[in-house]
Design an enzyme around this catalytic site. Sequence first.
Site, mmCIF file in Angstrom:
data_model
loop_
_atom_site.group_PDB
_atom_site.id
_atom_site.type_symbol
_atom_site.label_atom_id
_atom_site.label_comp_id
_atom_site.label_asym_id
_atom_site.label_seq_id
_atom_site.Cartn_x
_atom_site.Cartn_y
_atom_site.Cartn_z
ATOM 1 C CE1 TYR A 80 -4.317 -1.916 4.938
ATOM 2 C CE2 TYR A 80 -3.054 0.058 4.459
ATOM 3 C CZ TYR A 80 -3.818 -1.004 4.032
ATOM 4 O OH TYR A 80 -4.077 -1.169 2.689
ATOM 5 C CB SER A 83 -0.870 0.025 1.256
ATOM 6 O OG SER A 83 -1.511 1.284 1.384
#
Length: 286
Positions: free
Chosen positions: A172, A150
């Site tokens: 995350y 990401s």
Amino acid sequence: MGRVQGKVAFVTGAARGQGRSHAVRLAEEGADVIAVDFCEDISTIGYPMATPEDLEETAALIEKTGRRAVTAKADVREATQLKTALEDGIAQLGGLDIVVAQAGVAGMKGQPPLQAWIDVINTNLIGTINAIQVSLLHLKEGASIIATGSTAALMDTHQKNDPGNDPGGMAYVHSKRALSAYVHDLATELAPRGIRANVVHPTNCNTNMLQSEPMYKSFRPDLEKPELKDAEPVFYVQQAMKVPWVEPEDISNAVLWLASDEARFVTGAQLRVDAGGYLKWYDYHN
Ligand SMILES: NC(=O)c1ccc[n+]([C@@H]2O[C@H](COP(=O)([O-])OP(=O)(O)OC[C@H]3O[C@@H](n4cnc5c(N)ncnc54)[C@H](O)[C@@H]3O)[C@@H](O)[C@H]2O)c1
């Protein structure tokens, strides 16, 4: 047509979103697909996961292209479930050439329960490693591993209060940074064997993860119950090009290229599909 003709791909998180899109794109170009997904909600994650019906729909879309699909309900946090699903798929489809380890969840910023931190790390980091580990002994020269990172892994997260500066929360961010480093070292290990490993880093992508109330709240912490119309203008902060997000197909085209022999000498890459987001944060030498 035929850019991955006759190959077999293993895709995690394949029931919807980017995973479904990758599975179908690979099938359109000639691959058979082993498609796995947990298909259950995770109590600490504030938006629903895919359903068994979603996974069936993915299989139907693969089969519509004329390729074969083998599906299984499996939790990437559990290596034994993945191993069973993969080996059953290999027995039916005859081999393994492409691994797309991409199941993931976002746990959001703020002060989520510690269990959320654990679930995010276990899904995004350990789950990615599990998917690759159970695949390794089946891969031969010419195989391609693709993990989904990401742009969150690449961002400077020190400006704690900027909207969107740690999309998905710190667990995350950390999970995606760690998986990027893992794939870098894995690629080094596998290169002499002719097996490639790369990471694709999407920016905001138009899936259920982005289009969720917790993600809207992450980008609009100033509002009690933000909606799409509130978050969308802020989503642009992640990209240099004038878009709020990219589409799953934009990521799938990168995955397809990395999976194909067109990228036969591309390994260890951290490939951003981010509409220039990275350019906003870093000078060339960084
Ligand atoms: N959407 C974005 O803005 C964005 C941006 C950058 C990276 N990503 C990454 O892209 C990947 C795909 O996410 P998406 O955008 O398609 O979101 P999504 O929520 O639509 O899809 C994620 C899929 O993973 C499955 N899944 C979740 N936990 C699982 C588990 N433990 N075992 C097996 N399957 C599980 C879900 O059921 C779902 O089908 C993720 O790794 C995510 O972190 C997303």
